[in-house]
Motif scaffolding. Structure first.
Motif, PDB file in Angstrom:
ATOM      1  N   ASP A  38       0.836  -1.207   0.000  1.00  0.00           N
ATOM      2  CA  ASP A  38       0.000   0.000   0.000  1.00  0.00           C
ATOM      3  C   ASP A  38       0.868   1.254   0.000  1.00  0.00           C
ATOM      4  O   ASP A  38       2.065   1.187  -0.269  1.00  0.00           O
ATOM      5  CB  ASP A  38      -1.016  -0.041   1.143  1.00  0.00           C
ATOM      6  CG  ASP A  38      -0.367  -0.166   2.510  1.00  0.00           C
ATOM      7  OD1 ASP A  38       0.685   0.479   2.735  1.00  0.00           O
ATOM      8  OD2 ASP A  38      -0.894  -0.909   3.361  1.00  0.00           O
ATOM      9  N   ASP A 277      -1.429 -10.063  12.099  1.00  0.00           N
ATOM     10  CA  ASP A 277      -2.636 -10.785  11.678  1.00  0.00           C
ATOM     11  C   ASP A 277      -2.362 -12.013  10.813  1.00  0.00           C
ATOM     12  O   ASP A 277      -3.232 -12.859  10.662  1.00  0.00           O
ATOM     13  CB  ASP A 277      -3.569  -9.850  10.888  1.00  0.00           C
ATOM     14  CG  ASP A 277      -4.427  -8.969  11.785  1.00  0.00           C
ATOM     15  OD1 ASP A 277      -4.222  -8.993  13.026  1.00  0.00           O
ATOM     16  OD2 ASP A 277      -5.289  -8.255  11.249  1.00  0.00           O
ATOM     17  N   VAL A 289      -4.577  -5.850  18.250  1.00  0.00           N
ATOM     18  CA  VAL A 289      -3.378  -5.020  18.368  1.00  0.00           C
ATOM     19  C   VAL A 289      -2.459  -5.468  19.508  1.00  0.00           C
ATOM     20  O   VAL A 289      -1.237  -5.515  19.336  1.00  0.00           O
ATOM     21  CB  VAL A 289      -3.772  -3.533  18.544  1.00  0.00           C
ATOM     22  CG1 VAL A 289      -2.535  -2.688  18.804  1.00  0.00           C
ATOM     23  CG2 VAL A 289      -4.513  -3.035  17.306  1.00  0.00           C
ATOM     24  N   LYS A 320     -15.907  -1.470  19.972  1.00  0.00           N
ATOM     25  CA  LYS A 320     -16.244  -0.049  19.877  1.00  0.00           C
ATOM     26  C   LYS A 320     -17.690   0.146  19.398  1.00  0.00           C
ATOM     27  O   LYS A 320     -17.941   0.641  18.318  1.00  0.00           O
ATOM     28  CB  LYS A 320     -15.228   0.634  18.965  1.00  0.00           C
ATOM     29  CG  LYS A 320     -13.797   0.441  19.512  1.00  0.00           C
ATOM     30  CD  LYS A 320     -12.727   1.181  18.752  1.00  0.00           C
ATOM     31  CE  LYS A 320     -12.491   0.741  17.342  1.00  0.00           C
ATOM     32  NZ  LYS A 320     -12.100  -0.666  17.135  1.00  0.00           N
TER      33      LYS A 320
HETATM   34  P1  FAD Z   1      -2.268  -4.963   8.283  1.00  0.00           P
HETATM   35  O1  FAD Z   1      -2.571  -3.688   8.958  1.00  0.00           O
HETATM   36  O2  FAD Z   1      -3.334  -5.603   7.466  1.00  0.00           O
HETATM   37  O3  FAD Z   1      -0.981  -4.743   7.403  1.00  0.00           O
HETATM   38  C1  FAD Z   1      -0.596  -5.629   6.384  1.00  0.00           C
HETATM   39  C2  FAD Z   1       0.399  -4.932   5.479  1.00  0.00           C
HETATM   40  O4  FAD Z   1       0.968  -5.881   4.577  1.00  0.00           O
HETATM   41  C3  FAD Z   1      -0.188  -3.837   4.620  1.00  0.00           C
HETATM   42  O5  FAD Z   1       0.713  -2.753   4.599  1.00  0.00           O
HETATM   43  C4  FAD Z   1      -0.280  -4.491   3.238  1.00  0.00           C
HETATM   44  O6  FAD Z   1      -0.206  -3.561   2.181  1.00  0.00           O
HETATM   45  C5  FAD Z   1       0.961  -5.350   3.265  1.00  0.00           C
HETATM   46  N1  FAD Z   1       0.983  -6.478   2.325  1.00  0.00           N
HETATM   47  C6  FAD Z   1       0.103  -7.505   2.184  1.00  0.00           C
HETATM   48  N2  FAD Z   1       0.512  -8.349   1.228  1.00  0.00           N
HETATM   49  C7  FAD Z   1       1.692  -7.866   0.748  1.00  0.00           C
HETATM   50  C8  FAD Z   1       2.617  -8.294  -0.244  1.00  0.00           C
HETATM   51  N3  FAD Z   1       2.451  -9.411  -0.939  1.00  0.00           N
HETATM   52  N4  FAD Z   1       3.721  -7.531  -0.464  1.00  0.00           N
HETATM   53  C9  FAD Z   1       3.935  -6.386   0.235  1.00  0.00           C
HETATM   54  N5  FAD Z   1       3.105  -5.948   1.189  1.00  0.00           N
HETATM   55  C10 FAD Z   1       1.991  -6.680   1.443  1.00  0.00           C
HETATM   56  N6  FAD Z   1      -7.831  -4.682  17.017  1.00  0.00           N
HETATM   57  C11 FAD Z   1      -7.854  -4.322  18.316  1.00  0.00           C
HETATM   58  O7  FAD Z   1      -7.040  -4.816  19.096  1.00  0.00           O
HETATM   59  N7  FAD Z   1      -8.748  -3.409  18.783  1.00  0.00           N
HETATM   60  C12 FAD Z   1      -9.667  -2.825  17.965  1.00  0.00           C
HETATM   61  O8  FAD Z   1     -10.474  -2.010  18.427  1.00  0.00           O
HETATM   62  C13 FAD Z   1      -9.683  -3.177  16.583  1.00  0.00           C
HETATM   63  N8  FAD Z   1     -10.553  -2.604  15.733  1.00  0.00           N
HETATM   64  C14 FAD Z   1     -10.511  -2.944  14.409  1.00  0.00           C
HETATM   65  C15 FAD Z   1     -11.387  -2.322  13.537  1.00  0.00           C
HETATM   66  C16 FAD Z   1     -11.374  -2.645  12.185  1.00  0.00           C
HETATM   67  C17 FAD Z   1     -12.342  -1.974  11.252  1.00  0.00           C
HETATM   68  C18 FAD Z   1     -10.457  -3.609  11.697  1.00  0.00           C
HETATM   69  C19 FAD Z   1     -10.440  -3.972  10.237  1.00  0.00           C
HETATM   70  C20 FAD Z   1      -9.581  -4.231  12.570  1.00  0.00           C
HETATM   71  C21 FAD Z   1      -9.591  -3.901  13.920  1.00  0.00           C
HETATM   72  N9  FAD Z   1      -8.699  -4.497  14.826  1.00  0.00           N
HETATM   73  C22 FAD Z   1      -8.724  -4.136  16.145  1.00  0.00           C
HETATM   74  C23 FAD Z   1      -7.662  -5.443  14.369  1.00  0.00           C
HETATM   75  C24 FAD Z   1      -6.307  -4.743  14.206  1.00  0.00           C
HETATM   76  O9  FAD Z   1      -6.513  -3.528  13.550  1.00  0.00           O
HETATM   77  C25 FAD Z   1      -5.351  -5.649  13.443  1.00  0.00           C
HETATM   78  O10 FAD Z   1      -5.104  -6.787  14.245  1.00  0.00           O
HETATM   79  C26 FAD Z   1      -3.998  -5.004  13.100  1.00  0.00           C
HETATM   80  O11 FAD Z   1      -4.153  -3.703  12.585  1.00  0.00           O
HETATM   81  C27 FAD Z   1      -3.232  -5.891  12.119  1.00  0.00           C
HETATM   82  O12 FAD Z   1      -2.033  -5.288  11.743  1.00  0.00           O
HETATM   83  P2  FAD Z   1      -1.029  -5.999  10.738  1.00  0.00           P
HETATM   84  O13 FAD Z   1       0.131  -5.081  10.603  1.00  0.00           O
HETATM   85  O14 FAD Z   1      -0.780  -7.398  11.165  1.00  0.00           O
HETATM   86  O15 FAD Z   1      -1.818  -6.120   9.358  1.00  0.00           O
END
Ligand code: FAD
Length: 385
Positions: A38, A277, A289, A320
């Motif tokens: 992204d 995740d 988180v 929330k």
């Molecule tokens: P992501 O934020 O999904 O990041 C993944 C990254 O990998 C992105 O930058 C993407 O572009 C990149 N990527 C993917 N594939 C490739 C590839 N092949 N090559 C290069 N880059 C790639 N959790 C809580 O604890 N409390 C909350 O209140 C809460 N509310 C939420 C509300 C919503 C609407 C959502 C959707 C989730 C919520 N969560 C909450 C969950 C929490 O937000 C997630 O657990 C956390 O943000 C995950 O982070 P991450 O970095 O693992 O994944």
């Protein structure tokens, strides 16, 4: 391994950036390269489901640009760049035809929204909101409109329903289950949230599936498998998230529900680690988180020469939905023998999951009862001590 190559982090979500921050606390010089599919802006994903209530656009939710983060963390960030393959033997990742070497590789590429398989030809009016760019795209279409159909009655569907109602939308939820939060809450707590959301105007259709979505003027008309129809201006799909595992599996890295990791967050491949995740840490896929923050701290130590196992303490989830607040610490899946003991006054529910011996293994609190979380947290065992 190629020790002169950088540590490569794939993904710029909370997992990738928190790891980079923790690494920089321990080592100012280690060469770091982040590759992200992204635009690399830093943001807090949980804020995506409070944007309307707090009056924040996608741009306002962004805390920093990729360039700003690269500067702050003394690293290189390659944006809008998708890794297409991994070669664990050669210690390289591919970006189409280009090859990039790593000394250590961290998979922090998150989970993807499960796409609904829906007939009817209105796919372009169905939105999954799983990152900042999705959110911007949704707002660009939804702002100024009125009726939102939300598919899915889990945490994300219910949070969006509450938030979009706060933003002036009329929300209807359709989900093929008999309660909200089917995997997270016992029935009395689920009913309390449903009643709270109904109290602010959300309409529920629990049981039927959406079988068809067709264009209807500027909006859509959805047909449910019980024959009901719902007119809406825009549709949000919140039917589930799936850890991204395919590229890892293709590289011969062991995957199960998520990418399999031990408590050092090491995958089955040498010098390849995972958190966030996409990770399954000792059998646990936790899409929240707090686990990724704990993982980032431990992994930063491991990557800088001090192997450190991650532990997860007590990590309740606050949902929330201000129309009926919820805090839940689900009992461990599978091996938890016990039962729910429920006290209820209106929408204030205190549900405690206890085993035969009376030990508290999980809880769900709604409404005014959320205040009791502090006391219950002291009684709960750590998720992964
Ligand atoms: P992501 O934020 O999904 O990041 C993944 C990254 O990998 C992105 O930058 C993407 O572009 C990149 N990527 C993917 N594939 C490739 C590839 N092949 N090559 C290069 N880059 C790639 N959790 C809580 O604890 N409390 C909350 O209140 C809460 N509310 C939420 C509300 C919503 C609407 C959502 C959707 C989730 C919520 N969560 C909450 C969950 C929490 O937000 C997630 O657990 C956390 O943000 C995950 O982070 P991450 O970095 O693992 O994944």
């Amino acid at each position: 391994s190629n020790s002169t190559a950088p540590i490569v982090i794939i993904g710029s979500g909370l997992a990738g950036y928190n790891l980079a921050k923790e690494l920089r606390k321990l080592d100012a010089e280690q060469s770091l390269l982040m590759i992200t599919g992204d635009d690399g802006r830093s943001y807090s994903k949980p804020m995506l489901s409070t944007g309307y209530g707090k009056g924040k656009t996608a741009d306002e939710l962004a805390m920093n640009t990729a360039a700003g983060m690269a500067d702050q963390l003394n690293m290189t960030v390659r944006t809008n760049t998708r890794v297409t393959a991994i070669d664990v033997a050669a210690h390289t990742v591919s970006i189409n035809d280009e090859t990039v070497e790593y000394s250590k590789l961290v998979l922090a590429w998150g989970a993807e929204a499960v796409g609904p398989r829906i007939e009817g030809g209105a796919e372009d009016r169905v939105f999954s909101i799983n990152d900042l760019e999705d959110y911007a795209a949704f707002r660009a279409v939804a702002d100024g409109k009125k009726r939102v159909l939300i598919m899915g009655a889990g945490l994300i569907g219910c949070e969006f329903a509450n938030d979009m109602t706060a933003g002036g939308f009329e929300c209807e939820i359709v989900a093929p289950c008999d309660q909200t939060f089917p995997t997270l809450l016992p029935a009395p707590a689920a009913s309390a949230v449903q009643a709270g959301l109904e109290g602010i105007g959300v309409k529920f259709h629990l049981g039927p599936l959406v079988s068809r979505i067709e264009r209807d003027g500027e909006g859509v008309i959805a047909t449910l498998d019980n024959g009901d129809t719902i007119q809406a201006d825009v549709v949000v799909s919140a039917i589930g998230l799936r850890p991204r595992t395919q590229l890892a599996a293709d590289a011969g890295i062991k995957v199960n529900h998520g990418i399999v990791a031990d408590r050092l967050l090491q995958t089955s491949a040498e010098d390849v680690y995972t958190l966030g995740d996409c990770a399954e840490v000792e059998g646990r896929v936790l899409l929240y988180v707090l686990p990724l923050m704990a993982s980032a701290r431990a992994l930063a130590k491991t990557l800088t020469g001090t192997p450190t196992e991650v532990s997860y303490g007590v990590m309740p989830v606050s949902v929330k939905t201000p129309a009926c607040p919820v805090v839940v610490s689900p009992p461990p899946a599978g091996d938890a023998a016990g039962r729910w003991i429920v006290e209820q006054e209106g929408n204030d529910v205190q549900a405690e999951f206890r085993n035969e011996a009376g030990d508290l293994l999980g809880y769900a609190l709604t409404g005014a009862k959320v205040a009791n979380k502090v006391a219950l947290n002291k009684e709960l065992p750590a998720i992964m001590p």
